[in-house]
Design an enzyme around this catalytic site. Structure first.
Site, PDB file in Angstrom:
ATOM      1  CB  ILE A  18      -1.102   0.141   1.156  1.00 44.35           C
ATOM      2  CG1 ILE A  18      -0.263  -0.047   2.496  1.00 44.35           C
ATOM      3  CG2 ILE A  18      -2.152  -1.203   1.007  1.00 44.35           C
ATOM      4  CD1 ILE A  18      -1.123   0.003   3.572  1.00 44.35           C
ATOM      5  N   GLY A  70       2.595  -7.184   7.705  1.00 45.99           N
ATOM      6  CA  GLY A  70       2.733  -7.387   6.377  1.00 45.99           C
ATOM      7  C   GLY A  70       3.917  -8.252   6.389  1.00 45.99           C
ATOM      8  CG  ASN A  91      14.812  -1.819   1.543  1.00 43.31           C
ATOM      9  OD1 ASN A  91      15.826  -1.618   1.380  1.00 43.31           O
ATOM     10  ND2 ASN A  91      13.954  -1.509   0.831  1.00 43.31           N
ATOM     11  CB  THR A  96      10.931   1.026   2.194  1.00 43.88           C
ATOM     12  OG1 THR A  96      11.619  -0.207   2.459  1.00 43.88           O
ATOM     13  CG2 THR A  96      10.969   1.039   0.805  1.00 43.88           C
ATOM     14  N   GLY A 122       7.823  -5.442  12.494  1.00 40.32           N
ATOM     15  CA  GLY A 122       6.625  -4.365  11.777  1.00 40.32           C
ATOM     16  C   GLY A 122       6.908  -3.054  12.264  1.00 40.32           C
ATOM     17  N   GLY A 182       5.055  -0.444  10.473  1.00 36.85           N
ATOM     18  CA  GLY A 182       4.027   0.517   9.819  1.00 36.85           C
ATOM     19  C   GLY A 182       3.295   1.421  10.637  1.00 36.85           C
ATOM     20  CD  GLU A 183      -0.884  -0.072  12.496  1.00 37.14           C
ATOM     21  OE1 GLU A 183      -1.726  -0.095  12.884  1.00 37.14           O
ATOM     22  OE2 GLU A 183      -0.349  -1.339  12.028  1.00 37.14           O
TER      23      GLU A 183
END
Ligand code: MOS
Length: 697
Positions: A458, A501, A586, A589, A657, A659-660
């Site tokens: 996303i 993810g 990575n 990113t 993780g 993302g958040e």
């Protein structure tokens, strides 16, 4: 950029396609004969639609179909009221879809939608999140399956007898999901097969729910989400755009596209509930906590229950023998709240980390030291071990990088002209979730590798992370590996949500690739003659076999605030985030993800606020002119560092993780810095000019 974030960065594999415009997003699949659907939203907050006069609009050239509950196709109930579009005369909130116009161009559809005459009977609505309302209740469970209430020891009497007692209330407003790409679907139905090009965080829930609602066999529905322009949780489940597009395509047997506008997004795709949070801390004079009590009041919609898990981070952040964490919810005539980046942890940690800063001032202890003194050895509520916990490491490393030891703790004493200057710190955390996933790995006849999994990128860089993990497991160069994601025809995997993810899909990819290598080794010379060799692997059993542990990522957020004491303007020239989030796959990113989260946290601290108009019964600001989000000019320097952490109790890759976690704690760090700059404690977000200057509004 230092430490692990400087290792082996890889550009996004789809970067060239994206910047040159050849990457296709959901609304960019082109078909001749394409129709366009446009919604009509209710202008009342509660009541019934008694009639929709379609006669005039149906005469307009280009209008193909007008649907409302009186003539729309019936859908099966799939237990998701958000998808029950046009199924009843009831209006549950202002901004609900009450009619849909289908036309040959989006312009015609939009114009016709604006001309449609909708007659309704209004009833009184209640949109007031009043914690004193007798209908406020504690639910058994809240989002993600957490308990509504959790208690340990005797928080009331221990609080009452504590030498230091802290008791304050914090408020956060409604915050709205605004991914760059609005929700969009292009639907094609041909020979009994429905294909949905959908802007989604995960195709399998879309496939299952849409097939269920339309009464189609699941395998006849395919969901493609090759490129997605952000979601933040709002695309974690299908939204009205996809069910409407699917319904039109099946009924009219023509390809159709539905794209929500920015304004539509505010009532149709989920938003973060406003919160009212009371925190009571009982402590020793040396700052050690004896009791923690965190109570959160949130809203849900009468149409469907969603209770944000606001207090769950307070269940594991700090040691204290006596604890109570409780959610209370009030159902109102409001749009259905849902996921928005770090549901729960994000607003909850604003309150807890503000309270810890206030307690530090009260007992005269450095806020970092206070947190270190309350560091638990095991999960303080569950009594089980942490898989890994490097909060203290993050706080210490951040203190070093942010020159924290030089800091004068007194608030409101650093001036430069009109500016008052201060710094603040807050802890950050997010659970280390993992979901079952299946991946396949193929050695093709020409000796290259193809790895397939229905994960979704996303905008996070997930596709590139998968490539790195696959190449590593296969022990070949990246250039020999192709990754296929974003298609429900591919092996089943969970959504791009819960920051899980890369942890979930990467695990399956790793496993499939390793098994492929073994298979090829077994085959030996025969492998060359066999041509294509494919191995499929699932992590379901591995997940079930994991030890019971408390799995979380941690971080420390730092901010510097400059406050203009004449105008009340707050500027944040410098932020630092130090995170311990397992292995960073990575660095390039990952850094983007984390500074993106921190930017959104700054936006939450200073700008974002859905303002409820009690008369209309809706959020008055529902576009980006009225609902402010941080822009480039708001952002100064943002530095991110990740500690070298590897957590093999999460998965064989050691990832947690990212993302958040970047958005968690940021707003508290900013509010704490504003306090240090000015001596003014702001307990209600966003931090406005009025709140800083203490002007009554
Ligand atoms: Mo995120 S709110 O888990 O998509």
């Amino acid at each position: 950029m230092t430490g692990v974030l400087t290792r082996t960065p890889l550009h996004r594999v789809e970067g060239r396609e994206k910047v040159t415009g050849s990457a296709s997003y959901a609304a960019e699949y082109h078909f001749g004969d394409l129709l366009h659907a446009w919604p009509v939203l209710s202008a009342i907050a509660a009541g019934r639609i008694t009639d929709v006069d379609t006669t005039e609009v149906e005469k307009m050239p280009g209008v193909v179909q007008v649907w409302w509950h009186g003539n729309a196709p019936r859908l099966a109930d799939v237990g998701m009221p958000m998808l029950a579009v046009l199924q009843s005369d009831e209006v549950h909130f202002r901004g609900e879809i009450v009619a849909v116009v289908v036309a040959t161009s989006p312009e015609i559809a939009r114009e016709a939608a604006g001309l449609l005459t909708v007659t309704s009977v209004e009833r009184d609505h209640d949109v007031d999140l009043d914690p004193g309302n007798p209908a406020v209740r504690t639910p058994d469970t809240v989002n993600a399956g957490f308990a509504g209430l959790s208690e340990k020891g005797d928080p009331d009497s221990v609080f009452a007898s504590s030498p230091v007692r802290f008791d304050e209330t914090y408020r956060t407003p409604a915050e709205h999901n605004n991914p760059m790409e609005p929700h969009a679907t292009t639907a094609v139905y041909s020979a009994g097969e429905l294909t949905l090009y959908d802007s989604s965080q995960g195709g399998h829930p879309v496939q299952q729910l849409i097939a269920g609602a339309l009464g189609l066999p699941t395998e006849r529905v395919r969901v493609v989400s090759t490129h997605v322009g952000g979601g933040f949780g709002s695309k974690g489940l299908p939204r009205p755009n996809v069910i409407i597009a699917a319904m039109v395509a099946v009924q009219l047997e023509r390809p159709v596209r539905m794209v929500l506008t920015r304004q539509h997004q505010f009532s149709l795709v989920g938003y973060r509930t406003p919160t009212i949070q009371r925190i009571k801390l009982g402590a020793e004079p040396d700052g050690r906590l004896r009791s923690i009590d965190h109570d959160a009041v949130v809203q849900t919609s009468r149409h469907a229950e969603f209770v944000e898990q606001v207090v769950t981070a307070s269940r594991m952040m700090y040691a204290a023998e006596n604890r109570r964490t409780r959610h209370r919810v009030l159902a109102l005539d409001v749009p259905i709240p849902s996921w928005l980046r770090a549901p729960g942890e994000c607003p909850g940690m604003f309150a807890l980390e503000s309270a810890m800063d206030e307690l530090a001032s009260e007992v005269g202890i450095d806020p970092i030291e206070l947190r270190i003194r309350n560091e638990p050895e095991t999960d303080p509520e569950l009594g089980i071990a942490f898989s890994s916990r490097n909060l203290v490491g993050c706080l210490r490393r951040g203190a070093e990088l942010f020159d924290w030891t030089e800091r004068d703790p007194r608030p409101g004493v650093r001036r430069r002209g009109r500016w008052s200057i201060g710094t603040g710190v807050a802890s950050s955390t997010y659970p280390g979730y993992a979901m079952p996933a299946t991946a396949s790995a193929t050695r093709t006849a020409d000796g290259s590798f193809l790895v397939s999994i229905n994960g979704t990128d996303i905008g996070t860089g997930a596709r590139t992370a998968m490539l790195i993990l696959a190449a590593e497991a296969l022990d070949v160069d990246h250039s020999r590996v192709e990754i296929r994601i974003g298609d429900s025809d591919l092996p089943r995997a969970g959504v791009a949500g819960g920051s899980a993810g890369t942890t979930s899909w990467g695990w399956a990819v790793h496993k499939a690739c390793r098994e492929l290598v073994e298979r090829l080794t077994e085959l030996g010379d025969a492998a060359d003659r066999t041509g294509e060799v494919t191995v499929t692997a699932s992590t379901s059993a591995d997940l079930k076999a994991r030890e019971e542990l408390s799995r979380h990522a941690f971080g420390a957020q730092f901010a510097e605030a400059w406050v203009d004491m004449v105008t009340g303007e707050v500027r944040i020239p410098r932020m630092l985030g130090v995170f311990a989030a397992g292995r960073i796959v990575n660095p390039r990113t990952a850094r983007s993800q984390l500074i993106g989260g921190m930017t959104m946290g700054l936006s939450m601290a200073l700008h974002e606020e859905g303002v409820m108009d009690p008369a209309f019964g809706d959020y008055a600001n529902h576009d980006l002119a009225g609902y402010h989000i941080a822009s480039c000019a708001d952002i100064g320097s943002i530095e991110v560092e990740c500690l070298d952490e590897q957590d093999s109790a999460i998965n064989p890759l050691g990832t947690k993780g990212i993302g958040e976690i970047g958005i968690v704690g940021t707003a508290a760090a900013v509010a704490n810095a504003v306090y240090h700059a000015t001596g003014v404690r702001v307990r209600e977000l966003p931090i406005t000019i009025e709140s800083v200057l203490r002007v009554p509004v």
